[in-house]
Write an enzyme that holds these catalytic residues in place. Sequence first.
Site, PDB file in Angstrom:
ATOM      1  N   GLY A   8       0.837  -1.208  -0.005  1.00 57.89           N
ATOM      2  CA  GLY A   8      -0.157  -0.035   0.012  1.00 57.89           C
ATOM      3  C   GLY A   8       0.879   1.297   0.060  1.00 57.89           C
ATOM      4  O   GLY A   8       0.475   2.227   0.682  1.00 57.89           O
ATOM      5  N   LEU A  10       1.595   3.474  -2.023  1.00 57.73           N
ATOM      6  CA  LEU A  10       1.077   4.782  -2.781  1.00 57.73           C
ATOM      7  C   LEU A  10      -0.006   5.249  -2.111  1.00 57.73           C
ATOM      8  O   LEU A  10      -0.719   6.258  -2.639  1.00 57.73           O
ATOM      9  CB  LEU A  10       0.729   4.320  -4.358  1.00 57.73           C
ATOM     10  CG  LEU A  10       2.016   3.767  -4.921  1.00 57.73           C
ATOM     11  CD1 LEU A  10       1.584   3.601  -6.469  1.00 57.73           C
ATOM     12  CD2 LEU A  10       3.389   4.647  -4.755  1.00 57.73           C
ATOM     13  N   GLN A  12      -2.540   6.881   1.220  1.00 54.88           N
ATOM     14  CA  GLN A  12      -2.499   8.134   1.981  1.00 54.88           C
ATOM     15  C   GLN A  12      -1.178   8.170   3.049  1.00 54.88           C
ATOM     16  O   GLN A  12      -0.391   8.951   2.978  1.00 54.88           O
ATOM     17  CB  GLN A  12      -3.574   8.171   2.908  1.00 54.88           C
ATOM     18  CG  GLN A  12      -3.723   9.423   3.493  1.00 54.88           C
ATOM     19  CD  GLN A  12      -4.561   9.937   4.944  1.00 54.88           C
ATOM     20  OE1 GLN A  12      -4.969   8.738   5.355  1.00 54.88           O
ATOM     21  NE2 GLN A  12      -4.817  10.882   5.292  1.00 54.88           N
ATOM     22  N   ASP A  34       2.599  -1.905  -4.388  1.00 59.18           N
ATOM     23  CA  ASP A  34       1.117  -1.438  -4.690  1.00 59.18           C
ATOM     24  C   ASP A  34       0.247  -2.184  -5.595  1.00 59.18           C
ATOM     25  O   ASP A  34       1.052  -2.929  -6.394  1.00 59.18           O
ATOM     26  CB  ASP A  34       1.124   0.224  -4.569  1.00 59.18           C
ATOM     27  CG  ASP A  34      -0.188   0.670  -3.981  1.00 59.18           C
ATOM     28  OD1 ASP A  34      -0.246   1.389  -3.019  1.00 59.18           O
ATOM     29  OD2 ASP A  34      -1.317   0.210  -4.309  1.00 59.18           O
ATOM     30  N   ILE A  35      -1.024  -2.286  -5.658  1.00 62.97           N
ATOM     31  CA  ILE A  35      -1.716  -3.051  -6.748  1.00 62.97           C
ATOM     32  C   ILE A  35      -1.344  -2.242  -7.902  1.00 62.97           C
ATOM     33  O   ILE A  35      -1.681  -3.143  -8.992  1.00 62.97           O
ATOM     34  CB  ILE A  35      -3.221  -2.622  -6.244  1.00 62.97           C
ATOM     35  CG1 ILE A  35      -3.964  -3.767  -7.248  1.00 62.97           C
ATOM     36  CG2 ILE A  35      -3.708  -1.348  -6.297  1.00 62.97           C
ATOM     37  CD1 ILE A  35      -4.282  -5.195  -6.524  1.00 62.97           C
ATOM     38  N   ASP A  52      -0.196  -7.468  -5.373  1.00 57.49           N
ATOM     39  CA  ASP A  52      -1.693  -7.597  -4.881  1.00 57.49           C
ATOM     40  C   ASP A  52      -1.577  -8.446  -3.662  1.00 57.49           C
ATOM     41  O   ASP A  52      -1.061  -9.501  -3.728  1.00 57.49           O
ATOM     42  CB  ASP A  52      -2.489  -8.655  -5.929  1.00 57.49           C
ATOM     43  CG  ASP A  52      -3.822  -8.635  -5.415  1.00 57.49           C
ATOM     44  OD1 ASP A  52      -4.038  -8.461  -4.312  1.00 57.49           O
ATOM     45  OD2 ASP A  52      -4.569  -9.106  -6.134  1.00 57.49           O
ATOM     46  N   TYR A 141     -14.891  -2.448   9.020  1.00 57.21           N
ATOM     47  CA  TYR A 141     -13.485  -1.987   9.126  1.00 57.21           C
ATOM     48  C   TYR A 141     -13.057  -2.178  10.587  1.00 57.21           C
ATOM     49  O   TYR A 141     -11.904  -2.682  10.798  1.00 57.21           O
ATOM     50  CB  TYR A 141     -13.726  -0.520   8.800  1.00 57.21           C
ATOM     51  CG  TYR A 141     -12.410   0.215   8.839  1.00 57.21           C
ATOM     52  CD1 TYR A 141     -11.307   0.243   8.204  1.00 57.21           C
ATOM     53  CD2 TYR A 141     -12.133   1.169  10.102  1.00 57.21           C
ATOM     54  CE1 TYR A 141     -10.196   0.861   8.108  1.00 57.21           C
ATOM     55  CE2 TYR A 141     -11.063   2.040  10.131  1.00 57.21           C
ATOM     56  CZ  TYR A 141      -9.869   1.743   9.364  1.00 57.21           C
ATOM     57  OH  TYR A 141      -8.627   2.469   9.206  1.00 57.21           O
ATOM     58  N   LYS A 145     -10.192  -4.636  12.002  1.00 59.45           N
ATOM     59  CA  LYS A 145      -9.004  -3.906  12.787  1.00 59.45           C
ATOM     60  C   LYS A 145      -8.795  -4.733  14.145  1.00 59.45           C
ATOM     61  O   LYS A 145      -7.694  -5.036  14.678  1.00 59.45           O
ATOM     62  CB  LYS A 145      -9.093  -2.357  13.211  1.00 59.45           C
ATOM     63  CG  LYS A 145      -9.090  -1.702  11.805  1.00 59.45           C
ATOM     64  CD  LYS A 145      -7.843  -1.696  11.291  1.00 59.45           C
ATOM     65  CE  LYS A 145      -7.477  -0.736  10.272  1.00 59.45           C
ATOM     66  NZ  LYS A 145      -6.219  -1.092   9.625  1.00 59.45           N
TER      67      LYS A 145
HETATM   68  N1  SER Z   1      -9.272   7.724   8.970  1.00 62.21           N
HETATM   69  C1  SER Z   1      -9.846   6.223   9.185  1.00 62.21           C
HETATM   70  C2  SER Z   1     -11.227   6.122   8.631  1.00 62.21           C
HETATM   71  O1  SER Z   1     -11.859   6.981   8.720  1.00 62.21           O
HETATM   72  C3  SER Z   1      -9.712   5.855  10.609  1.00 62.21           C
HETATM   73  O2  SER Z   1      -8.932   4.674  10.669  1.00 62.21           O
HETATM   74  O3  SER Z   1     -11.697   5.126   8.064  1.00 62.21           O
END
Ligand code: SER
Length: 312
Positions: A8, A10, A12, A34-35, A52, A141, A145
Site C-alpha cells: 500500500g 502509494l 495516504q 502497491d496494486i 496484490d 472496518y 481492525k
Molecule cells: N481514517 C480512518 C477512517 O476514517 C480511521 O482509521 O476510516
Amino acid sequence: MKKIFITGALGQIGSELTIKLRNIYGTDNVIATDIRKNDSEAAQSGPFEVVDVTDTKTMIETARKYEADTIIHMAALLSATAEKNPVFAWNLNMGGLMNALESARELKAQFFTPSSIGAFGPSTPKDQTPQDTIQRPTTMYGVNKVAGELLADYYYHKFGVDTRGLRFPGLISYVTPPGGGTTDYAVEIYYEAIKNGRYTSYIDKGTYMDMMYMPDALNAIIDLMEADSSKLIHRNSFNVTAMSFEPEEIAAEIRNSIPGFEISYDVDPARQQIADSWPNSIDATAAKEEWGFKAEYDLEKMTIDMLEKLKK
Ligand code: SER
C-alpha cells in the site's frame, strides 16, 4: 529496519512513509509495492514492485527477493468504503494481513500494521478511551481492525514475529488524499477552504474524533519500530492521538487564516453513524510510557502548516 518492504506504498500513509524511510534508511533499502504503479515520487524514486496483497505467492516471493527484514503492511480499505462492500473488505483487509504476517514469519522480519480508532465501538468508553478496554466495533472496518490486532499478537506469541501496531486516529496531510474514510472531512475542509472559502461537511457539528498530522504519524511508526522490544508491554496496538476536535472547531481555526471561511452541513447518515460509534478522544499514556510517543502538532500548528503548504 535495514530492508523495508511496504505494501500500500502509494496510499495516504504509504506514499509519505516511503519517502521518509528512503531518506533515513537509504533509497535501495525501501521497497515500495502497491496494486498498481503511478507517477508519484514513492513509485518513481526507488525500488517498486506491483504486488496484490491477496496474492500470497507473489507477496512472499517479492519480499524474499529483496531479503526484507521489515514488513510494513499498509494496504487496506478504509471505514466508509468497507461498509459499502463488507465482503470485499474482509477479503482484502484480512487476506492481505494474513499474507503479510506469513511473509514476516517466513522471512523472520519485523512487522508493522496500523490499527485505528475504528477498533472501538459504541460500548467503548467515549472519553479518554483507555488502552485496554471494550472493543466491540459495529463496522466491518472495525471488525477487521480488532481481528487484525489479535492476529498480530498471535503471531508474536505463537511464532515470535516482532509485530507492532498503532491505533491511528484520522490522519491529515497535504500530500496524498485519503480515500473512503470517515475522518476524511478534516482533510477535505482545508482543500475547500483554499479553493472556495467554504466547506459543506458530511460529519455533523458536535461530533468529536481524534486526529493527527501526518508528520507525527510517520514519526510514531518509526519510533515504535525502533523501540526496545523489551520495553513493550503492549504490541497490537497502541492508542496514539494528537488532538480531538469537532467540525466547528476546525472551521474556527481555519478562520484565523481565512477570515471569511464558512462551514455548512449536509450530513451523510452512513458516515455519521460510523463517527458516532467511535471515541471522542483516546488516551495515549501506554504509548508515551512504553516507547516515548509524542506529537508535535496541535490543531493550531497543523492548520497553519496545512494552509501554507496547500496554497503553494
Ligand atoms: N481514517 C480512518 C477512517 O476514517 C480511521 O482509521 O476510516
